[in-house]
Scaffold this active site. Structure first.
Site, PDB file in Angstrom:
ATOM      1  N   ASN A  74      -6.742  35.716 -59.297  1.00  0.00           N
ATOM      2  CA  ASN A  74      -6.430  36.182 -57.953  1.00  0.00           C
ATOM      3  C   ASN A  74      -7.244  37.438 -57.665  1.00  0.00           C
ATOM      4  O   ASN A  74      -6.856  38.549 -58.011  1.00  0.00           O
ATOM      5  CB  ASN A  74      -4.928  36.462 -57.824  1.00  0.00           C
ATOM      6  CG  ASN A  74      -4.126  35.192 -57.903  1.00  0.00           C
ATOM      7  OD1 ASN A  74      -4.104  34.402 -56.961  1.00  0.00           O
ATOM      8  ND2 ASN A  74      -3.518  34.956 -59.059  1.00  0.00           N
ATOM      9  N   GLU A  75      -8.386  37.213 -57.054  1.00  0.00           N
ATOM     10  CA  GLU A  75      -9.322  38.297 -56.801  1.00  0.00           C
ATOM     11  C   GLU A  75      -8.845  39.136 -55.613  1.00  0.00           C
ATOM     12  O   GLU A  75      -7.943  38.708 -54.871  1.00  0.00           O
ATOM     13  CB  GLU A  75     -10.704  37.710 -56.506  1.00  0.00           C
ATOM     14  CG  GLU A  75     -11.308  36.911 -57.660  1.00  0.00           C
ATOM     15  CD  GLU A  75     -11.762  37.775 -58.841  1.00  0.00           C
ATOM     16  OE1 GLU A  75     -11.359  38.952 -58.933  1.00  0.00           O
ATOM     17  OE2 GLU A  75     -12.513  37.255 -59.679  1.00  0.00           O
ATOM     18  N   PRO A  76      -9.445  40.320 -55.407  1.00  0.00           N
ATOM     19  CA  PRO A  76      -9.084  41.139 -54.261  1.00  0.00           C
ATOM     20  C   PRO A  76      -9.034  40.301 -52.988  1.00  0.00           C
ATOM     21  O   PRO A  76      -9.909  39.467 -52.752  1.00  0.00           O
ATOM     22  CB  PRO A  76     -10.223  42.163 -54.199  1.00  0.00           C
ATOM     23  CG  PRO A  76     -10.646  42.307 -55.617  1.00  0.00           C
ATOM     24  CD  PRO A  76     -10.479  40.951 -56.239  1.00  0.00           C
ATOM     25  N   THR A  83     -16.315  39.936 -61.616  1.00  0.00           N
ATOM     26  CA  THR A  83     -15.740  38.983 -62.567  1.00  0.00           C
ATOM     27  C   THR A  83     -16.850  38.099 -63.141  1.00  0.00           C
ATOM     28  O   THR A  83     -16.898  37.828 -64.340  1.00  0.00           O
ATOM     29  CB  THR A  83     -14.690  38.110 -61.857  1.00  0.00           C
ATOM     30  OG1 THR A  83     -13.694  38.971 -61.319  1.00  0.00           O
ATOM     31  CG2 THR A  83     -14.063  37.104 -62.801  1.00  0.00           C
TER      32      THR A  83
END
Ligand code: F6R
Length: 607
Positions: A134-136, A153
């Site tokens: 769950n990236e920014p 990432t």
């Protein structure tokens, strides 16, 4: 501790006749946890027969058998070694066609619910603040879905994929909401590289900019970290703001440097008012007046600076980091992979040689993993061309070379023994080119080819006794007066950490059998530099020396080949870092240099 906690949970639920549902993570962070779970299974009879697992995520697209797939990771690191039923393990499928992914994500959520929900979720944290992938930008109520990986990432994953361009752009991940539904959550973080993001996750404002901050609202959440990862939390970074603290010289240095940085005033211009306004009134009370503290810290830092990393002959060395004698010294520089020494202490290496010391460079591993397929094929083509018409080559026949050149299967490339030989030869050839450039004669270049490295992946498991013996024999043979080694300990499973541990173990085993007056100097690796409070020796580089270091780094042609578009080149990163350290000293009011390389003294434990 975490393994115990999981074992207790499983046992309690087993006794009550219930299944246990675990949410699992991959990556470096949980490797030691999984190793301990395997041990508990083998030695203490912990059974996973009634355990159901759901993994957080998987790259997309990726073949389930690819070396980097999380499916394969889980089998190798855990599932193959315990009595879990394969049908009870779930991992998002990275192989599905695009139009089936959405449905598969819904099913994944349904399966978790059918299993009764997750009892305990294991998490790591990415440097973007992601949990799962769950990236920014991921919202609090997001569910299992396909996402696009953040650039940072992908950069962090580059090592596993042989370069950033090869890292998949997407992944399938459980959502933040899915994770928060777990009844208990355990987040683990190891090493300095995680310190900043961990502090923001724990103490920062809750926002989808750092998805890990959403954990703050969870009713049953525990963070497990080591001290380096906890280093930026208020209670460790600025303990004086939380409780009365013990003012050791290092802590004073840390506090005063931070004060100078936050006020923008050089050390010698700090006022008592500055101390008081920023929570350092106690320091002034105990060690003041302010100006005495300023001068004290200034002198401490001044004494770290030396243009004579091997010690200055015939000079008073009371306040110098290294001793004046013996001179010349025998200096041994350990490089975990073939490029570390040049990248992280190339300027100092050059100085030691110029100043007449006997410098040996020890390349601890073959370094082949950093040579990607593209680069290898270039050399395979070269070999074929040079040997045109020769039937029986010393290394590989024409057929074998052709197979290597034309076979596009990732996995067979990784296992191909001719490719491994070529890759090692490329890596070691570059290392030799750098040594030649710096004027280190062949008999002072040592390749240890430590076996722990040869796992076929950038993740290492553990050292063998042979690894330690190799280092031990070399130290016993050379008996250096000075040793440089990598202190890059951020990732417990990475080459650098194990290369360090091998040295520490070797010195410990040697006991009295090495020069007791030997000084050990740690340099830092790629992800971070020593903080000012930790520096014991700062070696300034002139503009010309910095250029020379850059030329040395350019010998690593393969590293340029790995670089992604828009990414900064290795030499540029190394230069920026050394210039940033120089600016730091300058801003504190010390001398203004072009660039500085820094070291921390390490006192080994002797058995
Ligand atoms: C892995 C995962 C990620 C990792 C994180 C840290 O399944 O979901 O969130 O936990 O990227 O990775 P490592 O542990 O390799 O530092």
């Amino acid at each position: 501790m975490v393994a115990r906690r999981i074992a207790t949970l499983i046992e309690e639920r087993n006794q009550a006749g219930l299944n246990t549902v675990l949410g699992l993570a991959t990556g470096s962070t949980p490797i030691r946890l999984y190793r301990e779970l395997i041990r508990l299974h083998r030695e203490e009879g912990l059974s996973f027969a009634k355990v159901i697992t759901f993994n957080l995520d998987e790259y997309y697209p990726i073949s389930t058998t690819a070396r980097q797939s999380y499916m394969r990771f889980m089998k190798e690191q855990l599932f193959n070694h315990i009595d879990i039923r394969p049908e009870n393990t779930h991992i998002p499928n990275g192989e599905l066609p695009r139009d089936k992914v959405f449905e598969a994500c819904q099913e994944y959520e349904d399966r978790i619910i059918e299993a009764g929900g997750i009892d305990l979720q294991i998490l790591g944290i990415g440097r973007t603040g992601h949990i799962g992938f769950n990236e920014p930008g991921s919202t609090r109520d997001s569910r299992t879905r396909m996402i696009t990986l953040d650039a940072l990432t992908r950069k962090d994953a580059a090592k596993d994929f042989g370069g950033e361009p090869m890292v998949p752009r997407r992944a399938v991940t459980m959502g933040v909401g899915t994770i928060l539904d777990a009844r208990q959550i355990v987040l683990m973080a190891w090493g300095e590289a995680k310190a900043e993001i961990l502090a923001r996750a724990v103490e920062g404002e809750v926002s989808d900019y750092i998805p890990a901050t959403f954990l703050q609202g969870h009713p049953n959440l525990t963070f497990y970290t080591d001290l380096p990862a906890a280093g930026m939390l208020t209670r460790y970074r600025t303990p004086w703001l939380v409780e009365s603290c013990d003012w050791t010289p290092r802590r004073i240095r840390q506090a005063v440097v931070m004060l100078s940085q936050s006020t923008g005033r050089p050390l010698l211009k700090l006022l008592e008012k500055d101390y008081n306004e920023r929570g350092l009134g106690d320091l002034v009370t105990v060690h003041g007046p302010a100006y005495d503290i300023n001068i004290n810290v200034f002198n401490q830092l001044q004494h770290t600076i030396t243009g004579w990393p091997g010690g200055k002959p015939n000079a008073d060395d009371t306040h110098r980091p290294e001793r004046a004698s013996p001179f010349p010294k025998k200096a041994v520089v350990f490089s975990p992979e073939t490029d570390d020494a040049a990248f992280f202490m190339g300027g100092t290496l050059h100085r030691l040689i110029e100043q007449g010391h006997e410098v040996h460079v020890v390349f601890q591993t073959s370094g082949y993993l950093s040579i990607n397929r593209d680069e290898t094929i270039r050399f395979a083509e070269f070999l074929k061309e040079v040997n045109n018409g020769v039937e029986n080559l010393q290394v590989g026949g024409v057929e074998e070379l052709d197979d290597l050149i034309h076979n596009e299967d990732e996995e067979s490339f990784e296992k191909n023994s001719l490719a491994i030989r070529l890759r090692s030869a490329v890596a070691q050839g570059e290392a030799k080119a750098v040594c030649r450039f710096l004027g280190i004669p062949a008999e002072r270049i040592h390749f240890l080819n430590m076996p722990f490295y040869d796992t076929g992946s950038s993740r290492k498991s553990s050292l063998t006794s042979r690894d330690i013996t190799l280092v031990k024999d070399l130290l016993a043979d050379l008996r250096p007066n000075q040793v440089y080694l990598s202190g890059d300990l951020s990732d417990p499973n990475a080459t650098h950490r194990l290369a360090y541990e091998a040295l520490a173990a070797a010195v410990k085993e040697l006991g009295e059998d090495y020069d007791q007056d030997c000084y050990f100097w740690l340099y830092q690796g790629e992800t971070q530099e020593w903080g000012v409070d930790q520096i014991d020796m700062a070696v300034p580089l002139s503009p010309d020396e910095l250029s020379l270091k850059m030329l040395a780094i350019l010998k690593y042609q393969s590293q340029r080949n790995r670089q992604g578009l828009g990414e900064r080149a290795g030499w540029e990163l190394a230069r920026n870092r050394n210039q940033a350290t120089a600016k730091l000293y300058d801003d504190l009011g010390l001398a203004e240099y072009e660039a500085i390389e820094v070291f921390k003294r390490w006192i080994p434990e002797v058995s």
